[in-house]
Design a protein around this motif. Structure first.
Motif, PDB file in Angstrom:
ATOM      1  N   PHE A  99      -3.342   2.811  -6.613  1.00 43.62           N
ATOM      2  CA  PHE A  99      -2.749   2.488  -5.054  1.00 43.62           C
ATOM      3  C   PHE A  99      -3.027   1.165  -4.753  1.00 43.62           C
ATOM      4  N   ALA A 100      -4.170   0.512  -4.926  1.00 42.82           N
ATOM      5  CA  ALA A 100      -4.504  -0.783  -4.365  1.00 42.82           C
ATOM      6  C   ALA A 100      -5.455  -1.582  -5.242  1.00 42.82           C
ATOM      7  N   GLU A 127       0.840  -1.321  -0.054  1.00 45.92           N
ATOM      8  CA  GLU A 127      -0.087   0.053   0.028  1.00 45.92           C
ATOM      9  C   GLU A 127       0.921   1.397   0.089  1.00 45.92           C
ATOM     10  N   LYS A 128       2.259   1.109   0.104  1.00 46.10           N
ATOM     11  CA  LYS A 128       2.965   2.366   0.214  1.00 46.10           C
ATOM     12  C   LYS A 128       3.950   2.223  -0.841  1.00 46.10           C
TER      13      LYS A 128
END
Lengths: 196, 196
Positions: free
Chosen positions: A46-47, A11-12
């Motif tokens: 992002f995800a 997630e980062k």
């Protein structure tokens, strides 16, 4: 794999690419490995984390990505400026010893078949999401990030630390020819309640 | 339009975006104008120049781009850090006076209907190349650059001059939250015969 290379939570992972660095693209297929430079790589989601990268039809790396369905996007540092320029200007077609001449050492990460370039600041292992129209019409490839790692001397706890790391760790941002800019200094527009 | 804003030849337009800056996206449709921030914009081709930009389904700007088929990608400077953060975090849906609150002044360029944000370092006017699958599946938009301009105080003769310009002209590169890095210093991997 040296002790400084640490996994980055998926997630980062977008934070590794968000500031627009020039990257190296590496892939392996049927025993052939190659690395190229690409200024045109960009986060896409992002995800799950996704990214785009432009791979010209003239590149051998593109064939390896299409053949294997995998690639690694990694961030070269100031220390790797000449390496980046060399892999971007030499062709494996014309020079079978291209990687050696460019000073590239490849390393392995558990669970990933594609090779990683030693000495980078961060790595994003990707699975190709086949989009034949984008690939043919625009040379545009989409990858889903399946694993991410960074060297803790410059990225740790989900943040870049360019300002306190050795300046040789800074990312490089290509303009044209052999001309690049390094990433610079941190600036913040965040109020006190917005600090990440 | 002030005297410092000069056209950039289309064949050099990619250089405005090549170093991966965070951008502002502006568009106008049926009398509504909006500006948003985007870290995920990237060059896609040299000639004709094309670029990609990711526009989330929640943004009003996306509707204006889809409706008008036009948009402008422009590079905010350090001086516009707060403006960039504000247009990226306020919504025209919720705040009809968003642009005023964020301190945005819009200017016009001849031959382009979409608005330009005053005070940026460079502008790329784009015609949307409709790709419904990319737009729906990935929020990914492709534009063909139809005109480019830069402020000659920081980009002239086809080159960035960040190192000699006032530091307030540097491009900004978003990481997360309100945290950005500025672009840094030039480094060259070019041999003497490769100087552009």
């Amino acid at each position: 794999m040296n002790e400084h290379i640490q996994p980055v939570p998926l997630e980062k992972a977008y934070r590794l690419l968000n500031h627009g660095p020039t990257v190296l693209v590496s892939a392996r297929h049927e025993g052939v490995e190659n690395v190229m430079a690409a200024a045109w790589a960009c986060a896409l989601d992002f995800a799950p984390p996704k990214l785009t990268v432009v791979l010209d039809k003239s590149t051998r790396t593109r064939l390896l990505v299409e053949g294997s369905g995998e690639f690694v996007i990694q961030l070269p540092t100031v220390r790797q400026l000449r390496l980046t320029h060399e892999v971007g200007n030499r062709s494996l077609h014309a020079e079978p010893d291209k990687l050696e001449r460019a000073g590239v050492s490849l390393i392995r990460m558990d669970g990933v078949d594609a090779p990683f370039v030693e000495g980078c600041s961060a790595w994003l292992a990707c699975r190709l999401i086949p989009e034949p129209h984008n690939q043919q019409a625009y040379d545009l490839f989409i990858g889903e990030v399946t694993g991410a790692w960074a060297d803790a001397r410059v990225f740790r706890d989900g943040h870049w630390h360019f300002e306190s790391a050795d300046p040789a760790w800074r990312s490089i941002h290509h303009i044209a020819g052999g001309h690049f800019y390094t990433i610079g200094e941190p600036v913040s527009a965040a109020g006190p309640r917005e600090e990440a």
